[in-house]
Structure formats: structure tokens, C-alpha cells
Design an enzyme around this catalytic site. Sequence first.
Site, PDB file in Angstrom:
ATOM      1  N   SER A  78       1.236  -1.920  -6.162  1.00  0.00           N
ATOM      2  CA  SER A  78       1.036  -0.927  -5.464  1.00  0.00           C
ATOM      3  C   SER A  78       1.022  -1.483  -3.747  1.00  0.00           C
ATOM      4  O   SER A  78       0.638  -2.585  -3.662  1.00  0.00           O
ATOM      5  CB  SER A  78       0.046   0.020  -5.141  1.00  0.00           C
ATOM      6  OG  SER A  78      -0.086   0.774  -6.623  1.00  0.00           O
ATOM      7  N   SER A 125       4.430   1.128  -8.876  1.00  0.00           N
ATOM      8  CA  SER A 125       3.974   0.809  -7.663  1.00  0.00           C
ATOM      9  C   SER A 125       3.653   2.059  -6.867  1.00  0.00           C
ATOM     10  O   SER A 125       4.574   2.536  -6.667  1.00  0.00           O
ATOM     11  CB  SER A 125       5.022  -0.276  -7.019  1.00  0.00           C
ATOM     12  OG  SER A 125       4.461  -0.505  -5.640  1.00  0.00           O
ATOM     13  N   ASP A 154       3.391   3.405  -3.910  1.00  0.00           N
ATOM     14  CA  ASP A 154       3.773   3.218  -2.238  1.00  0.00           C
ATOM     15  C   ASP A 154       3.490   4.403  -1.459  1.00  0.00           C
ATOM     16  O   ASP A 154       4.343   5.331  -1.422  1.00  0.00           O
ATOM     17  CB  ASP A 154       5.317   2.864  -2.159  1.00  0.00           C
ATOM     18  CG  ASP A 154       5.527   1.491  -3.163  1.00  0.00           C
ATOM     19  OD1 ASP A 154       4.485   1.035  -3.656  1.00  0.00           O
ATOM     20  OD2 ASP A 154       6.821   1.135  -3.269  1.00  0.00           O
TER      21      ASP A 154
END
Lengths: 395, 349
Positions: free
Chosen positions: A272, A310, A312
Site C-alpha cells: 500500500s 495496494s 492507495d
Amino acid sequence: MRRRNFIKGALVGISWPQAETLFKSVRFQQKGGNAVSDAPRKRLRELGIQIGTLEPGPCNAITDVDGVKVGHTTIVKGDGSQAVRTGVTVIFPHSGNIYEEEVFASSFILNGWGEMTGMARLEQTGKLETPIFLTGTYNVGIVYDAAVRYLSGINPEMGISDKMLTPVVAECFDEFLSDARSRAISKEDVFQAIMNAQGGSVEEGGVGGGTGMTAFGFKGGIGTSSRKVDGQYIVGVLVMANTGSRDQLRIDGIPVGKEITDSHSKTGKTKSIILIAATDAPLLPYQLRKVSKRVALGLAQTGSISHTESGDIILAFSTANRILRKKAGPFHNLKAINDFWITPVYQATVEATQEAILNALTSAQTMTGRDGNTAYGLPLGQVKAIIRKFKRIRE
Amino acid sequence: MNNGKEIIGRMKHRMGKFSPGKKNSITDIQGVRVGHLTVNKDVLDPSGQSVTVRTGATAVIPYPAEREMRIFTGSFILCGKGEVTGYQVADDFCYLNSPIVLTNSFSVGKAYNAILSYGFDLGREETWPPFIIGLDDSFLSDMKKSTLDEEQILSALREASKELVEEGSVGIGLGLRAFGWKGGIGTSSRVITMGNEQFTCGVLVATNNGNPRQTKNTGSDGDPTTYPDDSLIIVGGVDVPLVPYQLKLIAKRLVLSESCLHRAENYSSSVVCILFSTANPMSMENQGPRVFDMQVMDDKLLEKIIQAGTEAVLEAIIRSLLKAAPVQGKSGRVLKTIPDDEIGKLLRE
């Protein structure tokens, strides 16, 4: 050098038990943290690489936005299966009491595989009412609890006769280098980070929440950068980078990751990245949402494709308008930038984001952690040679 | 004719805490004007088939349209069904720079063009993006053959006035159907006192929503319960100084206020709400100052505006039904005015 300053700074105004804790963590750091020798780390600009055209602020850090303070607690202890490489980073949006003086904020979730607490309230009210905490995934509950204790400690009426707060705590997963399941962080560690918070230069790389993070196949962590806008405003970005694969890494448009030839690059799955943008330009929440989206563009320029796993998550705040909680009378006198003059803020945001992520990589030292897993520092000599080869070096 | 006053009086606990403005209309907000164009005719198309036209356009002009400026807006769409043009700018830049036109789904392109022409004719640099909401009035009207032309939309814009707004089966309201009865246009307003100052919140609704099962009205043509629901449109305005996140928050609440007329089975209606504030007008592109100074209301007072707005929306919906004269449309379909006791059921008295 920077680390020594950090310790000195931290000792000012804290009690002995706290200082002892800090020394302990530093001792652990020396024992386990730098197991592999590494070239001295530098910031991207010190390598002669400049991102974009705008000039950074004096510290090239989020703290160039007046009043913004950053504090870290770094926890490095143990080896083998019990190695702990974690910590917490706190960002204070201004130097006053943020419970009493809120600032406008908004967010953008580029890929929602992550946690940022406090978002429901933040998006509803358009305001940031707490410091921002960055930490490892499994630490969120402990950090949240500590944040509530801290905030209710300095605001005795909170949750009794006055508004409750939902602290902003964001995470990346640091399990590659750290025994994340042990959740080896305490509320004292969080208080320590709060006490460490200061303006000026920000320590980067494997520190604070970024201690156990890896990015683009190398050691990642905390990075920051800033840009001046029209000589009038500052945009600062701080990231906790734990995302991207090595093949994707681009620096100033150059596919550096593909060119690096050494063999050690396994850092597990990409995870992340949390990105925080601050500005003193007077922006309303809907404008900060638009700035948040530009932060994602800066991330894209480092080559990240926002991997499925991830998280984000982006948050942007503006310190220009203080919303006084105990405002007498029904109205606030506020300022808002004209939408048609906002583009320089976007440029500053994209540039500072890109540089902040790259600063995390160039500043982070090689680290060996859980089960002997090693995340290597980005090889700066090679990076320089590659960029020189592409005739993009400025000397 | 129904006694609207009596019903609204009966419902005072739900829609009477705040007093209405002078006209009890969205035009109580300084500068706001409303215009209708109604097309009610039966014609033959070139192939000799009869065409039933029961449609129109309703324009809300939120600020003096000749002025080169924009105002803050907040919008919320629950289950979007029809077209809403201008929505990207309204949602991202949070401003409105155009009149709002409600018309049938097949006339949206013409309305888009008409709003641009209207702006150019007034000497505006541009009125872009046009804000148009498309409604499906095909229950009564041969919508596919009822495309309005640019002149017709322009006349709704040009005839917009700040006077009392005609309600019911007028403008785009002519062909609308709500809860199995005749739907249409309704409007209402509320006065909000804050400190020494008085503000106005006004709404205009177009009711084309609501499942007929709710009122057990079977209509005259087969089983109209199988005819799809369309939308409730809420156009709201305030002269309270609010910024976009506040307007959006209120818009969400106004959308919810409609849900008290629904039952669980009524899942398919869409609700579109656009709310604007006339209090902090801003200059257009590359004009005016780099930074605007503005007065903005404290969040603590939002609840008051939500209460007032909710009352106005409920009353406007009821008025749109009560004032809607019966209309006979295509295929011999007739939609009648809702009887008083059915209103009671709708309000779950």
C-alpha cells in the site's frame, strides 16, 4: 547525522522514562536495523535529480507548510521470527489545538485495499479535526486507542459534553520485515511520536510508520517533499510508501527499475501507500478532493499501477481557513482560491508527490528483519549511472 | 378540487414548523425565476398516425442569467435513471453556471443547444455546461415523437418570471405520473431565521415517481403497475451562504425526505436533487480575484436548513399532486388528480 538531531530534538521536554524508552529503541536500531552495510543515503535532489520545474520550500518537506509538524517513533528490536520493525508517524496539521480549530480536508481513494479511519466523518464534514497517524496494519487499533486517549486528554469535554472525534489512522502492511502479528507498539510509543513532532527537516526512509515498509522491490518508508506555488503558497506531501514492484520504478520518467542489475530484490508482494498532501493555499473541501486526485497522478509518475492489493489512499488538507469550533455567531469569514487559478497548486502537488515517494526510496537504508528477510536500499550509485546514461543528470 | 390547505394544515407537524415565504415558492429566493412551456396537442405525423403530445419544459433560472458568474451547488442522485447534463462540473467543480431545464428525455439535446443560445443571446461568454434533467413522460405522451424544438425551450427560459409559479400539469409536469395518479410540478418555500437575519430555502419538484401499488390506483389502461417508475426531481435553492460540502449534505437529506412517502416495495424510483446557494456568486474563468473572500455559515446551523428544506420538499410534492389537473393521454390513458384520502395514505397519517 539526521538521526542524531532527531534524538536530541526528541529529548527536549520529555521525562526520563520516556527518554529511556527512546534510547532503548535506538539501541535496538543499531543492533538489528543496519545489519547490511550500505552506502550513505541521500535525498533525491542530493543525487542531482530534480523533479519538475517548481522550487521546493526551505526543507523540501511537508513541514514547509507553516505549522505542520511531523513526529516519528521507530521500533526496531529482536531478530528471526520475532523481529519487530515497525513504528508510527504523526502529522499535526497546525500548531494550535486542532480540536478547537479545524481545517478543511478531503480525500481520494485510488484503490481501497487499505484502512484510513475517520474517513466517514472527514468526508461528511469536509474537515480534519485530528492529527494524522501512519502505522503498520495490525497496529491500527492500538494507535487509534492511543489517539483517542491523547485527544480526550487535551480536550477534557470531548465525548462527554462535546463532540467526539474519529482520529485519522492509516496503515500499510509491514509483515515482510516485521512480526506484524505481535502488534509490538504501545500507546506510549504513539505518545512518544506526538512528543517528537516538530517542524523543520523530516527524517525519511525506514523510520516511524515507515520502519518496516518496502517499495518498488527496495526498502521504502517515509518520504516527503514540497513545492512553492507562485511564490505565495506551499504544497507539501508526505508518504508512507510500501507499494510498487521493481520493474515499474521510474524516476523522472526514466525506467530505472528495469535497468538495475543486482539480483536481490525480493520484498514480497506490493502492498500500500498512504499519501498526505498539505497546503496553505485557501482551498475548500471540493477543491482538496481535486488536489487529492492529482496526488494520484504523482504516484503514477513513479511507475505505480495501483496494484489490486495496494491500498492507495490520499488525504489533502488546507491550513488557510481555521474553522473555530466555538465560533460566536452563525458565520465564518473564509477564503477560497478561484477555481481558475488552482492549476499551479496541481502542478506543485504532482511534483512534490513524485519526489516524496522517491525520497523515501533514496533515504531508506537496507534493513534485515523478520525471518532474515532483507529489503535493500535503492542502489544510489547505479541510479545515478542509469540516469546519466539517459542523459538526464543535472550537475 | 382538493383542499390543499386543509391537508397541509393537517400535516402541520411535518411541514409547518417553519413559515413559508411570501409566494410559498422557489421564486421567494431573490433572483430566482421559473418559466414553463406546455405542449398539449394531438397531431398527425407525416405517415398519418395520430401523435399525442403531453409534454413541456420547465426552466429554473437561479440567478440573473445575463450576469457572467457562477454559484456554488451541491447535488445528489439516488439511483440515477434519466439524463442529467452538467453533472460532472456540478459534482467536481461544484458550481452552476446555467439555468436548470427539466424536459422530456428526447428533448435533452435541443435543450442543451437552447441554453447555449440563450446565454449567447444575453451577451454571456457562455452558459456552459447547461444543466438539464430529462424525465420520462411516455405514460401519457408519445415521447419519441414529442421532441421539443430549440425555440420552445427558449420560450420557457425567456418567459421565466419571479412571480407565483404555476403548479401541477404544467410545463414538463403535463405528462408526469406519480403514485399512479397525475403528477406534475410543485413548489414551496420556507423562511429561516438566524440571528437577526432571515434567509429563504425554496424548492421546485417534478413528481414522476412512486409505485401505483401504493395507492391501489389501477388506471384505465391494463395494469399500470407494470409501467416503470421514473424519477422525482428536486431543484432547491437557498440564499444562505453555504459552500459545496454543506450543500451536498443538505441535498442528500432532501432526497431522504421523500422516502417517508414510500413503502418498502417501492424500490425502483430515482431521486435527483440539485441545490444551489445564491449567496456567494463567483466570477467566471480567469476573471475576478485569485482568492475569494466569503462568508460561510457554521455547520451547527445546517440542521435548521435541513428541517426547513425537508418541509418544503414534502409540501411541494403534495402540491404537485393536489394541483395536477387530470390529463388524458396516449392510448386513451387518463391520470386523475389524487383524492384527498389517498394523500392521507401516502403520508401515512
